[in-house]
Enzyme design. Structure first.
Site, short mmCIF file in Angstrom:
data_model
loop_
_atom_site.label_atom_id
_atom_site.label_comp_id
_atom_site.label_asym_id
_atom_site.label_seq_id
_atom_site.Cartn_x
_atom_site.Cartn_y
_atom_site.Cartn_z
N LYS A 16 -13.97 -4.08 -6.68
CA LYS A 16 -14.86 -2.93 -6.92
C LYS A 16 -14.14 -1.81 -7.65
CE LYS A 16 -14.10 -1.45 -2.18
NZ LYS A 16 -13.52 -2.69 -1.67
N LYS A 53 -7.80 -9.52 -10.36
CA LYS A 53 -8.81 -10.06 -9.44
C LYS A 53 -10.09 -9.22 -9.51
CE LYS A 53 -8.62 -8.44 -4.81
NZ LYS A 53 -8.80 -8.60 -3.43
N LYS A 55 0.83 -1.21 0.00
CA LYS A 55 0.00 0.00 0.00
C LYS A 55 0.86 1.25 0.00
CE LYS A 55 -4.45 -1.63 1.24
NZ LYS A 55 -5.53 -1.83 2.16
P1 ADP Z 1 -11.85 -5.34 -2.99
O1 ADP Z 1 -10.70 -5.94 -3.72
O2 ADP Z 1 -13.07 -5.26 -3.84
O3 ADP Z 1 -11.48 -4.00 -2.37
P2 ADP Z 1 -11.59 -6.36 -0.29
O4 ADP Z 1 -10.11 -6.27 -0.36
O5 ADP Z 1 -12.34 -5.38 0.57
O6 ADP Z 1 -12.20 -6.33 -1.77
O7 ADP Z 1 -11.95 -7.86 0.18
C1 ADP Z 1 -12.71 -8.24 1.31
C2 ADP Z 1 -12.75 -9.76 1.43
O8 ADP Z 1 -13.21 -10.42 0.24
C3 ADP Z 1 -11.39 -10.39 1.73
O9 ADP Z 1 -11.60 -11.40 2.69
C4 ADP Z 1 -10.92 -11.01 0.43
O10 ADP Z 1 -10.16 -12.18 0.69
C5 ADP Z 1 -12.24 -11.33 -0.29
N1 ADP Z 1 -12.12 -11.06 -1.74
C6 ADP Z 1 -12.07 -9.85 -2.33
N2 ADP Z 1 -11.97 -9.93 -3.68
C7 ADP Z 1 -11.95 -11.26 -3.94
C8 ADP Z 1 -11.86 -12.02 -5.16
N3 ADP Z 1 -11.81 -11.44 -6.34
N4 ADP Z 1 -11.87 -13.38 -5.06
C9 ADP Z 1 -11.96 -14.00 -3.85
N5 ADP Z 1 -12.05 -13.34 -2.68
C10 ADP Z 1 -12.04 -12.00 -2.72
#
Ligand code: ADP
Ligand code: TRP
Length: 324
Positions: free
Chosen positions: A198, A195, A115
Site C-alpha cells: 500500500k 513487493k 524497522k
Molecule cells: P503492506 O506491505 O501493504 O503493508 P502488510 O505488511 O500489512 O502489507 O501484510 C499483511 C499480510 O499480507 C502479511 O501476511 C503478508 O505476508 C501479506 N502480504 C503483504 N504484501 C504481500 C505481497 N506483496 N505478496 C504476498 N503477500 C503479501
C-alpha cells in the site's frame, strides 16, 4: 474428536490489496474449508498501534478487515472472527511474557532491527511486538498458525517461549507450528523489483479498486520491450509477476498460460488478466455488510474467543503463583 485450533491475524493498517489477499486471506479460506481445523481469525488492532496511525481512521480500518474476511469467504458459521483488543487476556499474557523473556531474544528479531534502521517507529511496542504475537497464539492453544515468511521468526520465538514456560512451570502451552503460505510474493505492477504494498499505491491493486482502476493499473503495468508471454523472473520480471497473479487467481499453471498466449503478445494477455482480476475482486467491491452487522459478528466472535482465553489465563496465573 476435537479439531486442532488454527489461528492467524491481520493488522488493520489501511487498504488491503491483492498481495494481502493472495498472501494471507485466500489461504485462510482454503484452510477453513478443508474442515480440518477449528479456525480463529482475528484483527490485530493492538499490533497496528505500533505503526503510525490516525485514531479517526482506526475503527473503519478494523471494520474493513472484518469486511474483507467475509468477502474472501471466511464464514462466521465455520470460523471465529474477532478483534484482538476485545479479548484483553492476550495483553495480560503478553505482559507475563514480557516479564519472562530475555531482552536479547526480542532484540535480535529481524523485523525489529529493520524497522529501527528504517526509523519506522521508536516506541517500545516495536520491540515487544513478538511477545504480544506469542500471546495471541499461545492463549488459544493453537496448534497451527498460517503466516508469511516474514513472520516465521516471530513464531519460532513463540515456540521458545512456550517451551521455556513449560519447563519452568509445568506443561501449560502447546508449541504452535507455522503453516507457510505457498503463494509467491506479489510484486508492484509498476516496479516489479519491489513487493506490492500500500505504500506504493500506483502499482498496487487494492481489493476495493473499481473496475476502471483495475483496468488502468493492469494496462499500465510494466512489462518489457519484447512481446512473449513467458515466465523469466530475471529478464522479464514484470510479465512474470503478471503470470504469477494469473496463475494464483485462475488455478491454471503458468506453463499452460504460456502456451495459451504463445504468439499473441501482451495485449490479449493483459485484457484477459483485467477480466480475471475484476471478477476475482468482485466480492470485495460488492461486500456491503453494514457496520452494525459487522460489529455484532465481531462481538459474538470475541465472546467465543473469550471463553478459551479466560480459562487459559486462569491456568497460567495459577502456575505463576498469582491469586485468581
Ligand atoms: P503492506 O506491505 O501493504 O503493508 P502488510 O505488511 O500489512 O502489507 O501484510 C499483511 C499480510 O499480507 C502479511 O501476511 C503478508 O505476508 C501479506 N502480504 C503483504 N504484501 C504481500 C505481497 N506483496 N505478496 C504476498 N503477500 C503479501
Ligand atoms: N504480526 C502479524 C503480521 O504483521 C500479525 C499477527 C499478530 C499475527 N498476531 C498474530 C499473525 C498471531 C499470526 C498469529 O502479519
Amino acid at each position: 474428536m476435537r479439531k486442532p485450533i488454527l489461528i492467524s491475524g491481520i493488522q488493520p493498517t489501511g487498504n488491503l490489496h491483492l498481495g494481502n489477499y493472495l498472501g494471507a486471506l485466500k489461504n485462510f479460506v482454503e484452510l477453513q474449508n478443508s474442515g480440518k481445523y477449528d479456525c480463529y481469525f482475528f484483527i490485530a488492532d493492538y499490533h497496528s498501534l505500533t505503526i503510525d496511525f490516525n485514531s479517526s481512521e482506526k475503527s473503519s480500518e478494523i471494520l474493513a478487515v472484518a469486511s474483507a474476511y467475509l468477502a474472501s469467504g471466511i464464514d462466521p458459521k465455520k470460523s471465529t472472527i474477532f478483534v484482538q483488543s476485545q479479548v484483553p487476556e492476550s495483553t495480560e499474557l503478553a505482559w507475563i511474557f514480557n516479564a519472562l523473556t530475555p531482552l536479547g531474544e526480542v532484540e535480535r528479531m529481524t523485523q525489529y532491527k529493520e524497522k529501527r534502521e528504517q526509523k519506522l517507529g521508536t516506541d517500545v511496542g516495536l520491540l515487544t511486538y513478538p511477545l504480544l504475537m506469542a500471546a495471541d497464539v499461545l492463549l488459544y492453544d493453537a496448534k497451527f498458525v498460517p503466516v508469511g515468511k516474514d513472520q516465521l521468526q516471530h513464531l519460532e520465538l513463540a515456540r521458545e517461549i512456550a517451551r521455556r514456560f513449560n519447563n519452568r512451570f509445568g506443561k501449560t502451552f502447546i508449541e504452535p507450528q507455522a503453516l507457510l503460505t505457498k503463494t509467491p510474493r506479489v510484486m508492484s505492477l509498476n516496479d516489479p523489483a519491489k513487493k506490492m504494498s500500500k505504500s506504493l499505491p500506483e502499482g498496487c491493486l487494492f481489493l476495493s479498486d473499481s473496475e476502471k482502476d483495475i483496468e488502468n493499473k493492469i494496462k499500465r503495468a510494466v512489462t518489457d520491450s519484447g512481446s512473449e508471454v513467458k515466465y523469466d523472473a530475471q529478464n522479464k520480471a514484470g510479465v512474470s509477476n503478471l503470470l504469477l497473479i494469473y496463475e494464483a487467481l485462475s488455478g491454471a499453471p503458468i506453463s499452460r498460460l504460456e502456451k495459451k498466449y504463445s504468439g499473441k503478445g501482451y495485449g490479449q494477455f493483459k485484457t484477459d488478466l483485467v477480466k480475471l482480476v475484476t471478477d476475482s475482486l468482485k466480492p470485495f467491491r460488492e461486500q456491503k455488510t453494514s457496520s452494525i452487522k459487522l460489529k455484532s459478528m465481531l462481538n459474538a466472535g470475541a465472546k467465543k474467543a473469550e471463553k478459551l482465553a479466560s480459562k487459559k489465563i486462569k491456568v497460567v496465573k495459577k502456575k505463576l503463583g498469582l491469586l485468581d
